[in-house]
Scaffold this motif. Structure first.
Motif, mmCIF file in Angstrom:
data_model
loop_
_atom_site.group_PDB
_atom_site.id
_atom_site.type_symbol
_atom_site.label_atom_id
_atom_site.label_comp_id
_atom_site.label_asym_id
_atom_site.label_seq_id
_atom_site.Cartn_x
_atom_site.Cartn_y
_atom_site.Cartn_z
ATOM 1 N N ARG A 284 19.184 33.143 -53.698
ATOM 2 C CA ARG A 284 20.280 33.043 -54.663
ATOM 3 C C ARG A 284 20.420 31.594 -55.091
ATOM 4 O O ARG A 284 20.349 30.690 -54.258
ATOM 5 C CB ARG A 284 21.599 33.538 -54.066
ATOM 6 C CG ARG A 284 21.715 35.055 -53.943
ATOM 7 C CD ARG A 284 23.022 35.450 -53.301
ATOM 8 N NE ARG A 284 23.204 36.890 -53.272
ATOM 9 C CZ ARG A 284 23.850 37.595 -54.192
ATOM 10 N NH1 ARG A 284 24.397 36.975 -55.227
ATOM 11 N NH2 ARG A 284 23.963 38.906 -54.087
ATOM 12 N N VAL A 285 20.652 31.411 -56.381
ATOM 13 C CA VAL A 285 20.853 30.075 -56.944
ATOM 14 C C VAL A 285 22.102 30.108 -57.813
ATOM 15 O O VAL A 285 22.126 30.772 -58.855
ATOM 16 C CB VAL A 285 19.651 29.619 -57.789
ATOM 17 C CG1 VAL A 285 19.912 28.229 -58.390
ATOM 18 C CG2 VAL A 285 18.375 29.607 -56.958
ATOM 19 N N GLY A 286 23.147 29.431 -57.392
ATOM 20 C CA GLY A 286 24.365 29.332 -58.197
ATOM 21 C C GLY A 286 25.291 30.520 -58.084
ATOM 22 O O GLY A 286 26.512 30.370 -58.152
ATOM 23 N N ILE A 287 24.754 31.703 -57.932
ATOM 24 C CA ILE A 287 25.543 32.922 -57.727
ATOM 25 C C ILE A 287 25.406 33.303 -56.256
ATOM 26 O O ILE A 287 24.433 33.922 -55.842
ATOM 27 C CB ILE A 287 25.045 34.072 -58.623
ATOM 28 C CG1 ILE A 287 25.001 33.639 -60.084
ATOM 29 C CG2 ILE A 287 25.932 35.302 -58.440
ATOM 30 C CD1 ILE A 287 26.348 33.341 -60.701
ATOM 31 N N TRP A 288 26.389 32.904 -55.465
ATOM 32 C CA TRP A 288 26.258 32.996 -54.014
ATOM 33 C C TRP A 288 26.705 34.362 -53.497
ATOM 34 O O TRP A 288 27.494 35.064 -54.149
ATOM 35 C CB TRP A 288 27.059 31.879 -53.350
ATOM 36 C CG TRP A 288 26.791 30.533 -53.932
ATOM 37 C CD1 TRP A 288 27.688 29.712 -54.550
ATOM 38 C CD2 TRP A 288 25.523 29.850 -53.980
ATOM 39 N NE1 TRP A 288 27.072 28.552 -54.961
ATOM 40 C CE2 TRP A 288 25.743 28.608 -54.635
ATOM 41 C CE3 TRP A 288 24.233 30.150 -53.543
ATOM 42 C CZ2 TRP A 288 24.728 27.689 -54.853
ATOM 43 C CZ3 TRP A 288 23.209 29.237 -53.768
ATOM 44 C CH2 TRP A 288 23.466 28.020 -54.399
ATOM 45 N N PRO A 289 26.257 34.776 -52.313
ATOM 46 C CA PRO A 289 26.710 36.040 -51.735
ATOM 47 C C PRO A 289 28.214 36.010 -51.501
ATOM 48 O O PRO A 289 28.766 34.981 -51.088
ATOM 49 C CB PRO A 289 25.924 36.136 -50.422
ATOM 50 C CG PRO A 289 25.499 34.739 -50.108
ATOM 51 C CD PRO A 289 25.315 34.061 -51.429
ATOM 52 N N THR B 92 11.062 19.688 -61.610
ATOM 53 C CA THR B 92 11.320 19.866 -60.182
ATOM 54 C C THR B 92 12.728 20.390 -59.910
ATOM 55 O O THR B 92 12.991 20.900 -58.816
ATOM 56 C CB THR B 92 11.144 18.535 -59.423
ATOM 57 O OG1 THR B 92 12.081 17.564 -59.916
ATOM 58 C CG2 THR B 92 9.727 18.008 -59.557
ATOM 59 N N ILE B 93 13.632 20.287 -60.906
ATOM 60 C CA ILE B 93 15.011 20.749 -60.692
ATOM 61 C C ILE B 93 15.057 22.264 -60.481
ATOM 62 O O ILE B 93 15.552 22.733 -59.446
ATOM 63 C CB ILE B 93 15.927 20.296 -61.835
ATOM 64 C CG1 ILE B 93 15.994 18.763 -61.882
ATOM 65 C CG2 ILE B 93 17.328 20.890 -61.675
ATOM 66 C CD1 ILE B 93 16.762 18.214 -63.069
ATOM 67 N N PRO B 94 14.573 23.086 -61.436
ATOM 68 C CA PRO B 94 14.582 24.536 -61.163
ATOM 69 C C PRO B 94 13.641 24.923 -60.027
ATOM 70 O O PRO B 94 13.926 25.872 -59.284
ATOM 71 C CB PRO B 94 14.127 25.146 -62.501
ATOM 72 C CG PRO B 94 13.366 24.063 -63.186
ATOM 73 C CD PRO B 94 14.051 22.784 -62.784
ATOM 74 N N PHE B 95 12.536 24.196 -59.888
ATOM 75 C CA PHE B 95 11.594 24.476 -58.811
ATOM 76 C C PHE B 95 12.271 24.305 -57.453
ATOM 77 O O PHE B 95 12.217 25.187 -56.584
ATOM 78 C CB PHE B 95 10.393 23.543 -58.936
ATOM 79 C CG PHE B 95 9.373 23.696 -57.850
ATOM 80 C CD1 PHE B 95 8.522 24.795 -57.822
ATOM 81 C CD2 PHE B 95 9.237 22.738 -56.855
ATOM 82 C CE1 PHE B 95 7.571 24.944 -56.819
ATOM 83 C CE2 PHE B 95 8.291 22.869 -55.848
ATOM 84 C CZ PHE B 95 7.459 23.977 -55.834
ATOM 85 N N GLY B 96 12.935 23.178 -57.280
ATOM 86 C CA GLY B 96 13.634 22.918 -56.022
ATOM 87 C C GLY B 96 14.793 23.872 -55.802
ATOM 88 O O GLY B 96 15.043 24.307 -54.675
ATOM 89 N N ALA B 97 15.507 24.207 -56.892
ATOM 90 C CA ALA B 97 16.648 25.118 -56.776
ATOM 91 C C ALA B 97 16.200 26.501 -56.311
ATOM 92 O O ALA B 97 16.843 27.121 -55.455
ATOM 93 C CB ALA B 97 17.372 25.215 -58.113
ATOM 94 N N LEU B 98 15.095 26.983 -56.861
ATOM 95 C CA LEU B 98 14.599 28.298 -56.469
ATOM 96 C C LEU B 98 14.100 28.314 -55.026
ATOM 97 O O LEU B 98 14.291 29.298 -54.301
ATOM 98 C CB LEU B 98 13.488 28.742 -57.425
ATOM 99 C CG LEU B 98 13.968 29.135 -58.828
ATOM 100 C CD1 LEU B 98 12.793 29.238 -59.799
ATOM 101 C CD2 LEU B 98 14.749 30.444 -58.779
#
Length: 409
Positions: free
Chosen positions: A391-396, A126-132
């Motif tokens: 975007r996940v971790g690499i923000w605009p 659920t961690i990458p799922f929620g992050a995406l």
């Protein structure tokens, strides 16, 4: 047709495997059937958008992007869960075989899958799922202002403290929230920089994508103006045009639109930024990219009217141009501003500790400030988004760079 069959088969196997773990952890059958229905819905929507949608081919419309984004989130969930669950199932098979061989059991049986291990596997997934999903909902508009100060021995005195704001990769065809874009444009203006540089990819494919946003971006202002260049997407190369004439006109319309917005578009040409008797040479090239990307950039042509000993700032969309051409040129380009990579819109960044994205396997210089041979480049992470609508971790990013005259020692 074969590729769709293979894709559906693989996706179905992955989903069925993970759903069995879900059945293990819950007593409520409706949870299992709901998860199966949602997984099937995501798959069907993806197939519909890419095989039968309104924009067939390579054009990434918003429905296509979201279909891809949801599918990516589900695949990430399934793959992470499978890595954990498969290791447990392998242990179960080995254990069952051992008991059979050792004679501990007359018939080969597998130990039951343990509920708490299935819970752990699904929980991790659920961690990458929620992050995406978060990246699609909020992350794509999580604008960050990144500030740098760069020192140069030969910076003209009048430009000591000169402030630059850079944005890149707007990709206006992907926008879906005007309030957030208004906030971001206002954030750019709040920096009160001396000059604003835009380093390419105003649209995904067509000039018409920028029309609803042109009045907003025309409010960008700086004392010495707003300068821009073209990126690979601005040429319309990823659209199956009815004719070359229509494609050509699309590019001409984009150039005119930028002019009407107040952008000074540099097409393999240069300008001088002047303060009193001092000046900086500003050079802008068309797109030049390694690995199949358009190579319209002509550094020699762009710098034909400047002097070798000028202090130079170069606008070039693709950082591979800097790596392959610019730093080896006879002229010394003090600072190059690029974009293009988007930082892949996915990664992990903890300033001073971690800076990672899968895009590093394609681009050596992919985000932030780098120095080679006494020359600097900033690779902007991008203002917008493309493909995955988040975007996940690499923000605009909105970059602010202050030029400093290095003190004599």
């Amino acid at each position: 047709m074969l590729r769709w069959f293979v894709f559906v088969l693989v996706y179905g196997i992955l989903s069925f495997y993970v759903l069995q773990a879900l059945r293990t952890v819950t007593r409520y059958q409706w949870v299992y059937y709901l998860a199966a229905a949602v997984s099937l819905l995501v798959l069907c929507n993806f197939i519909y958008q890419f095989a039968f949608g309104d924009t067939p081919g390579r054009v990434l419309s918003r429905p296509k992007s979201y279909a891809f984004g949801f599918l990516l989130a589900f695949l990430a969930f399934e793959l992470i869960a499978i890595v954990f669950l498969f290791s447990e199932d392998l242990f179960r098979v080995v254990s069952g075989a051992y008991y059979k061989i050792s004679g501990s059991s007359d018939a080969f049986t597998l130990p039951a899958r343990r509920r708490f291990l299935s819970l752990i596997g699904l929980g991790l997934a659920t961690i990458p799922f929620g992050a995406l999903l978060y990246g699609m909902y909020k992350g794509k508009y999580n604008y960050k202002v990144l500030k740098y100060s760069l020192e140069f021995d030969d910076l003209p005195d009048a430009f000591d403290g000169y402030q630059i704001t850079q944005i890149s990769d707007v990709h206006s065809g992907s926008f879906d929230n005007r309030k957030e874009i208004e906030y971001a444009v206002d954030l750019v203006n709040q920096q009160n920089s001396d000059v604003i540089f835009f380093t390419g990819d105003l649209v995904n494919n067509k000039t018409e994508e920028m029309q609803p946003w042109a009045s907003l971006f025309s409010t960008l202002e700086a004392k010495d103006g707003v300068f821009s260049i073209l990126g690979n997407h601005d040429y319309g190369d990823y659209v199956d045009w009815e004719s070359e004439e229509i494609k050509f006109q699309n590019l001409e319309d984009l150039k005119l639109l930028q002019k009407n917005m107040g952008f000074d578009l540099l097409l393999n040409e240069s300008r001088y930024l002047e303060k009193g008797k001092d000046k900086i040479a500003l050079v802008g090239v068309e797109n030049w990219g390694r690995g199949g990307f358009k190579k319209a950039g002509d550094l020699k042509k762009a710098s034909a009217t400047i002097a070798e000993n000028d202090f130079k700032i170069l606008l070039s969309h693709d950082p591979s141009h800097w790596e392959d051409i610019v730093i080896h040129d006879d002229y010394h380009y003090h600072l190059t501003l690029s974009g293009h990579t988007h930082g892949m819109q996915f990664g992990i960044e903890i300033p001073g500790w971690v800076k990672w994205s899968p895009v590093k396997w394609r681009y050596k210089y992919w985000a932030g400030i780098y120095e080679e041979m006494g020359q600097y480049i900033n690779v902007n992470r991008g203002f917008g988004f493309l493909g995955y609508p988040g975007r996940v971790g690499i923000w605009p990013e909105i970059t602010v760079i202050t030029l400093r005259k290095k003190a004599l020692t």
